[in-house]
Design a protein around this motif. Structure first.
Motif, mmCIF file in Angstrom:
data_model
loop_
_atom_site.group_PDB
_atom_site.id
_atom_site.type_symbol
_atom_site.label_atom_id
_atom_site.label_comp_id
_atom_site.label_asym_id
_atom_site.label_seq_id
_atom_site.Cartn_x
_atom_site.Cartn_y
_atom_site.Cartn_z
ATOM 1 N N GLN A 1 0.818 -1.202 0.000
ATOM 2 C CA GLN A 1 0.000 0.000 0.000
ATOM 3 C C GLN A 1 0.858 1.261 0.000
ATOM 4 O O GLN A 1 0.583 2.222 -0.733
ATOM 5 N N ALA A 2 1.917 1.263 0.809
ATOM 6 C CA ALA A 2 2.794 2.430 0.871
ATOM 7 C C ALA A 2 3.536 2.640 -0.444
ATOM 8 O O ALA A 2 3.624 3.767 -0.954
ATOM 9 N N LYS A 3 4.062 1.553 -1.000
ATOM 10 C CA LYS A 3 4.835 1.660 -2.236
ATOM 11 C C LYS A 3 3.948 1.936 -3.444
ATOM 12 O O LYS A 3 4.388 2.578 -4.403
ATOM 13 N N ARG A 4 2.705 1.457 -3.412
ATOM 14 C CA ARG A 4 1.803 1.690 -4.538
ATOM 15 C C ARG A 4 1.521 3.184 -4.717
ATOM 16 O O ARG A 4 1.511 3.695 -5.835
ATOM 17 N N GLY A 5 1.298 3.877 -3.601
ATOM 18 C CA GLY A 5 1.081 5.319 -3.685
ATOM 19 C C GLY A 5 2.306 6.048 -4.219
ATOM 20 O O GLY A 5 2.196 6.956 -5.046
ATOM 21 N N GLU A 6 3.475 5.635 -3.761
ATOM 22 C CA GLU A 6 4.719 6.242 -4.244
ATOM 23 C C GLU A 6 4.926 5.958 -5.726
ATOM 24 O O GLU A 6 5.343 6.847 -6.493
#
Length: 311
Positions: free
Chosen positions: A104-109
């Motif tokens: 989830q964190a990396k997808r936004g980035e």
């Protein structure tokens, strides 16, 4: 004259001796004479790397020109090889998915990185005054259906990453199936794009959650991984649309859909099992022409891939 020459030689030897003594004192003090002379000249001393020194690599060493000359699905591997040396490099596809919190964190980035890539390409087009590209963008937004499809195809073929939003427009047209004519045109356009520039021929598309997201990957690499994840979702939806279209009430439309399915499964490994299942199910169609088309497509598939067996 001979005496003057001898005196000159003595003075020259004396000056050379003084220079040697000065250089020797510099070396004893720990300051290399070569470095000091280079500093006086304004130059920089070239330092050699010691043996077995670790050379740091970065994906920034891969230029935009090198990336532009390669298919989009080869660019991620190029960046990955440049980002890590042989000792640190992990597999770029993980057998087990990463934890949901990391995804989830990396997808936004990664989504922000992809939009940044799109914005950079737009600015380059404006500076380069690419009138042809701007004209195609205008046609893709509000032209006749056939012209619109052609413009979208050319734009995606030119740069699939920067024009990834246009694929959403094509998927939207394929969902409508208005009078079946525009929907069928959208199906053929999507099929041509997936075969020509979007799908790799030697591997399957990879989910974003199966990437090594805990590695220190750069922004360009994250953008490519996110784009591939979106493309995998788009193609999966396209197969679902083909499956629904194969149940249409008009036989001619169903036959056209089977031809699209046949071309996809012959050339690309993505969603292979689902596409073959679609063809097999249409063998028993109520219309003999549709069933005959399904049998023909399966026979042709086995000719292209003799090692493939149908249970």
């Amino acid at each position: 004259r001979e005496r003057e020459r001898e005196r000159e030689r003595e003075r020259r030897d004396q000056r050379m001796g003084e220079k040697k003594n000065h250089a020797r004192k510099k070396r004893e003090d720990g300051s290399p004479a070569k470095a000091s002379s280079l500093k006086k000249k304004g130059g920089k001393g070239k330092q050699k790397n010691p043996k077995n020194a670790k050379v740091e690599t970065t994906e920034e060493t891969v230029t935009e020109e090198e990336l532009a000359g390669a298919p989009w699905y080869s660019r991620a591997q190029m960046l990955w090889n440049a980002a890590f040396n042989d000792e640190e490099r992990q597999p770029m596809v993980m057998p087990k998915p990463v934890t949901p919190s990391v995804v989830q964190a990396k997808r936004g980035e990664a989504e922000r990185a992809l939009e940044e890539v799109v914005q950079q390409q737009r600015e380059k087009k404006k500076k380069g005054k690419r009138d042809n590209s701007m004209w195609l963008e205008t046609i893709s937004k509000g032209g006749v259906t056939s012209d619109k499809m052609a413009a979208i195809t050319l734009l995606i073929q030119d740069d699939p990453i920067s024009n990834h939003n246009l694929l959403d427009s094509l998927m939207s047209m394929a969902r409508r199936k208005v009078a079946r004519g525009p929907g069928l045109i959208a199906f053929h356009t999507l099929k041509d794009l997936f075969l020509s520039v979007l799908l790799p021929s030697d591997r399957l598309l990879v989910d974003f959650r199966h990437r090594p997201l805990q590695a220190n990957a750069g922004q360009r690499l994250l953008a490519l991984w996110y784009y591939e994840d979106r493309l995998k979702s788009h193609f999966s939806e396209f197969v679902d649309l083909l499956r629904e279209a194969s149940k249409d009430g008009i036989s001619h439309f169903r036959i056209s859909v089977l031809q699209i399915v046949s071309e996809l499964v012959e050339s690309k490994p993505e969603q292979e099992r689902a596409l073959i299942s679609l063809l097999v199910n249409k063998v028993g169609d109520v219309d003999k022409k549709v069933g005959g088309k399904a049998v023909y497509c399966l026979t042709k598939l086995l000719e292209h891939h003799p090692n493939m067996k149908l249970a």
